[in-house]
Motif scaffolding. Sequence first.
Motif, PDB file in Angstrom:
ATOM      1  N   ASP A 184       0.803  -1.215   0.000  1.00 39.48           N
ATOM      2  CA  ASP A 184       0.000   0.000   0.000  1.00 39.48           C
ATOM      3  C   ASP A 184       0.842   1.275   0.000  1.00 39.48           C
ATOM      4  O   ASP A 184       0.298   2.368  -0.019  1.00 39.48           O
ATOM      5  CB  ASP A 184      -0.921   0.026   1.225  1.00 39.48           C
ATOM      6  CG  ASP A 184      -1.959  -1.083   1.173  1.00 39.48           C
ATOM      7  OD1 ASP A 184      -2.221  -1.600   0.068  1.00 39.48           O
ATOM      8  OD2 ASP A 184      -2.497  -1.429   2.237  1.00 39.48           O
ATOM      9  N   LEU A 185       2.155   1.154   0.034  1.00 44.92           N
ATOM     10  CA  LEU A 185       3.013   2.334   0.086  1.00 44.92           C
ATOM     11  C   LEU A 185       3.012   3.054  -1.254  1.00 44.92           C
ATOM     12  O   LEU A 185       2.961   2.437  -2.318  1.00 44.92           O
ATOM     13  CB  LEU A 185       4.446   1.949   0.469  1.00 44.92           C
ATOM     14  CG  LEU A 185       4.635   1.349   1.855  1.00 44.92           C
ATOM     15  CD1 LEU A 185       6.088   0.962   2.069  1.00 44.92           C
ATOM     16  CD2 LEU A 185       4.192   2.323   2.924  1.00 44.92           C
ATOM     17  N   ILE A 186       3.101   4.376  -1.177  1.00 47.68           N
ATOM     18  CA  ILE A 186       3.100   5.199  -2.387  1.00 47.68           C
ATOM     19  C   ILE A 186       4.541   5.449  -2.811  1.00 47.68           C
ATOM     20  O   ILE A 186       5.380   5.816  -1.992  1.00 47.68           O
ATOM     21  CB  ILE A 186       2.390   6.536  -2.120  1.00 47.68           C
ATOM     22  CG1 ILE A 186       0.932   6.284  -1.784  1.00 47.68           C
ATOM     23  CG2 ILE A 186       2.521   7.474  -3.308  1.00 47.68           C
ATOM     24  CD1 ILE A 186       0.191   7.499  -1.304  1.00 47.68           C
ATOM     25  N   THR A 187       4.811   5.284  -4.086  1.00 52.36           N
ATOM     26  CA  THR A 187       6.135   5.565  -4.628  1.00 52.36           C
ATOM     27  C   THR A 187       6.070   6.909  -5.340  1.00 52.36           C
ATOM     28  O   THR A 187       5.253   7.103  -6.239  1.00 52.36           O
ATOM     29  CB  THR A 187       6.562   4.476  -5.630  1.00 52.36           C
ATOM     30  OG1 THR A 187       6.515   3.208  -4.968  1.00 52.36           O
ATOM     31  CG2 THR A 187       7.959   4.733  -6.136  1.00 52.36           C
ATOM     32  N   LEU A 188       6.923   7.832  -4.911  1.00 50.52           N
ATOM     33  CA  LEU A 188       6.938   9.159  -5.517  1.00 50.52           C
ATOM     34  C   LEU A 188       7.813   9.164  -6.763  1.00 50.52           C
ATOM     35  O   LEU A 188       8.833   8.489  -6.819  1.00 50.52           O
ATOM     36  CB  LEU A 188       7.483  10.183  -4.520  1.00 50.52           C
ATOM     37  CG  LEU A 188       6.681  10.381  -3.239  1.00 50.52           C
ATOM     38  CD1 LEU A 188       7.393  11.370  -2.337  1.00 50.52           C
ATOM     39  CD2 LEU A 188       5.283  10.853  -3.534  1.00 50.52           C
ATOM     40  N   THR A 189       7.385   9.962  -7.732  1.00 54.85           N
ATOM     41  CA  THR A 189       8.204  10.130  -8.932  1.00 54.85           C
ATOM     42  C   THR A 189       9.357  11.078  -8.598  1.00 54.85           C
ATOM     43  O   THR A 189       9.348  11.754  -7.565  1.00 54.85           O
ATOM     44  CB  THR A 189       7.377  10.716 -10.089  1.00 54.85           C
ATOM     45  OG1 THR A 189       6.955  12.032  -9.721  1.00 54.85           O
ATOM     46  CG2 THR A 189       6.169   9.859 -10.409  1.00 54.85           C
ATOM     47  N   GLU A 190      10.327  11.144  -9.467  1.00 53.86           N
ATOM     48  CA  GLU A 190      11.466  12.039  -9.262  1.00 53.86           C
ATOM     49  C   GLU A 190      11.003  13.485  -9.166  1.00 53.86           C
ATOM     50  O   GLU A 190      11.494  14.258  -8.355  1.00 53.86           O
ATOM     51  CB  GLU A 190      12.463  11.868 -10.418  1.00 53.86           C
ATOM     52  CG  GLU A 190      13.760  12.619 -10.233  1.00 53.86           C
ATOM     53  CD  GLU A 190      14.556  12.128  -9.035  1.00 53.86           C
ATOM     54  OE1 GLU A 190      15.255  12.954  -8.429  1.00 53.86           O
ATOM     55  OE2 GLU A 190      14.471  10.939  -8.698  1.00 53.86           O
ATOM     56  N   ARG A 191      10.045  13.848  -9.981  1.00 51.06           N
ATOM     57  CA  ARG A 191       9.505  15.218  -9.971  1.00 51.06           C
ATOM     58  C   ARG A 191       8.832  15.531  -8.626  1.00 51.06           C
ATOM     59  O   ARG A 191       8.990  16.627  -8.092  1.00 51.06           O
ATOM     60  CB  ARG A 191       8.507  15.346 -11.116  1.00 51.06           C
ATOM     61  CG  ARG A 191       8.066  16.731 -11.413  1.00 51.06           C
ATOM     62  CD  ARG A 191       7.400  16.747 -12.761  1.00 51.06           C
ATOM     63  NE  ARG A 191       6.364  17.732 -12.802  1.00 51.06           N
ATOM     64  CZ  ARG A 191       5.436  17.811 -13.723  1.00 51.06           C
ATOM     65  NH1 ARG A 191       5.413  16.912 -14.684  1.00 51.06           N
ATOM     66  NH2 ARG A 191       4.547  18.745 -13.702  1.00 51.06           N
ATOM     67  N   GLN A 192       8.094  14.571  -8.083  1.00 45.56           N
ATOM     68  CA  GLN A 192       7.431  14.770  -6.793  1.00 45.56           C
ATOM     69  C   GLN A 192       8.449  14.868  -5.654  1.00 45.56           C
ATOM     70  O   GLN A 192       8.274  15.653  -4.727  1.00 45.56           O
ATOM     71  CB  GLN A 192       6.450  13.633  -6.515  1.00 45.56           C
ATOM     72  CG  GLN A 192       5.220  13.679  -7.391  1.00 45.56           C
ATOM     73  CD  GLN A 192       4.375  12.428  -7.251  1.00 45.56           C
ATOM     74  OE1 GLN A 192       4.908  11.328  -7.109  1.00 45.56           O
ATOM     75  NE2 GLN A 192       3.071  12.589  -7.312  1.00 45.56           N
ATOM     76  N   ARG A 193       9.515  14.066  -5.736  1.00 48.71           N
ATOM     77  CA  ARG A 193      10.565  14.135  -4.708  1.00 48.71           C
ATOM     78  C   ARG A 193      11.249  15.499  -4.731  1.00 48.71           C
ATOM     79  O   ARG A 193      11.538  16.084  -3.685  1.00 48.71           O
ATOM     80  CB  ARG A 193      11.601  13.029  -4.917  1.00 48.71           C
ATOM     81  CG  ARG A 193      11.162  11.697  -4.343  1.00 48.71           C
ATOM     82  CD  ARG A 193      12.332  10.747  -4.228  1.00 48.71           C
ATOM     83  NE  ARG A 193      12.845  10.327  -5.532  1.00 48.71           N
ATOM     84  CZ  ARG A 193      12.458   9.237  -6.174  1.00 48.71           C
ATOM     85  NH1 ARG A 193      11.561   8.436  -5.640  1.00 48.71           N
ATOM     86  NH2 ARG A 193      12.973   8.929  -7.349  1.00 48.71           N
ATOM     87  N   LYS A 194      11.520  16.025  -5.940  1.00 49.21           N
ATOM     88  CA  LYS A 194      12.145  17.343  -6.054  1.00 49.21           C
ATOM     89  C   LYS A 194      11.210  18.425  -5.511  1.00 49.21           C
ATOM     90  O   LYS A 194      11.663  19.354  -4.843  1.00 49.21           O
ATOM     91  CB  LYS A 194      12.510  17.638  -7.508  1.00 49.21           C
ATOM     92  CG  LYS A 194      13.732  16.893  -7.982  1.00 49.21           C
ATOM     93  CD  LYS A 194      14.088  17.281  -9.408  1.00 49.21           C
ATOM     94  CE  LYS A 194      15.318  16.524  -9.871  1.00 49.21           C
ATOM     95  NZ  LYS A 194      15.689  16.865 -11.244  1.00 49.21           N
ATOM     96  N   ALA A 195       9.915  18.313  -5.803  1.00 49.39           N
ATOM     97  CA  ALA A 195       8.946  19.296  -5.308  1.00 49.39           C
ATOM     98  C   ALA A 195       8.868  19.243  -3.787  1.00 49.39           C
ATOM     99  O   ALA A 195       8.826  20.288  -3.121  1.00 49.39           O
ATOM    100  CB  ALA A 195       7.573  19.031  -5.922  1.00 49.39           C
ATOM    101  N   ARG A 221       9.885  22.292  -1.230  1.00 49.85           N
ATOM    102  CA  ARG A 221       8.967  22.789  -0.195  1.00 49.85           C
ATOM    103  C   ARG A 221       9.607  22.721   1.174  1.00 49.85           C
ATOM    104  O   ARG A 221       9.477  23.647   1.980  1.00 49.85           O
ATOM    105  CB  ARG A 221       7.659  21.992  -0.201  1.00 49.85           C
ATOM    106  CG  ARG A 221       6.665  22.439  -1.242  1.00 49.85           C
ATOM    107  CD  ARG A 221       5.294  21.831  -1.002  1.00 49.85           C
ATOM    108  NE  ARG A 221       5.297  20.376  -0.947  1.00 49.85           N
ATOM    109  CZ  ARG A 221       5.179  19.585  -1.991  1.00 49.85           C
ATOM    110  NH1 ARG A 221       5.061  20.104  -3.202  1.00 49.85           N
ATOM    111  NH2 ARG A 221       5.178  18.279  -1.845  1.00 49.85           N
ATOM    112  N   SER A 222      10.299  21.629   1.456  1.00 46.91           N
ATOM    113  CA  SER A 222      10.956  21.472   2.754  1.00 46.91           C
ATOM    114  C   SER A 222      12.026  22.544   2.959  1.00 46.91           C
ATOM    115  O   SER A 222      12.139  23.115   4.046  1.00 46.91           O
ATOM    116  CB  SER A 222      11.578  20.083   2.875  1.00 46.91           C
ATOM    117  OG  SER A 222      10.586  19.096   2.841  1.00 46.91           O
ATOM    118  N   ILE A 223      12.795  22.812   1.933  1.00 40.76           N
ATOM    119  CA  ILE A 223      13.824  23.842   2.021  1.00 40.76           C
ATOM    120  C   ILE A 223      13.181  25.209   2.226  1.00 40.76           C
ATOM    121  O   ILE A 223      13.646  26.009   3.054  1.00 40.76           O
ATOM    122  CB  ILE A 223      14.727  23.823   0.765  1.00 40.76           C
ATOM    123  CG1 ILE A 223      15.589  22.550   0.779  1.00 40.76           C
ATOM    124  CG2 ILE A 223      15.591  25.080   0.678  1.00 40.76           C
ATOM    125  CD1 ILE A 223      16.364  22.316  -0.491  1.00 40.76           C
ATOM    126  N   ALA A 224      12.104  25.483   1.498  1.00 42.78           N
ATOM    127  CA  ALA A 224      11.410  26.769   1.640  1.00 42.78           C
ATOM    128  C   ALA A 224      10.852  26.938   3.051  1.00 42.78           C
ATOM    129  O   ALA A 224      10.953  28.022   3.639  1.00 42.78           O
ATOM    130  CB  ALA A 224      10.290  26.876   0.604  1.00 42.78           C
TER     131      ALA A 224
END
Length: 53
Positions: free
Chosen positions: A6-17, A21-24
């Motif tokens: 059931d775990l969600i795998t993030l795409t590279e684009r989602q990981r970068k986003a 956001r975390s840095i901001a």
Amino acid sequence: MPEDDDLITLTERQRKARRSRSIAIGIGLALLVIIFYIATIIKFGPAILDRAL
């Protein structure tokens, strides 16, 4: 409790986003702390350093 399937795998684009956001958020928090620190020093002035121990 979710299973491993059931775990969600993030795409590279989602990981970068997410990272952006975390840095901001981190930068925003740091700026807020600095603003509060400066405002406190301005409000109390140099007398804040002359307190008795």
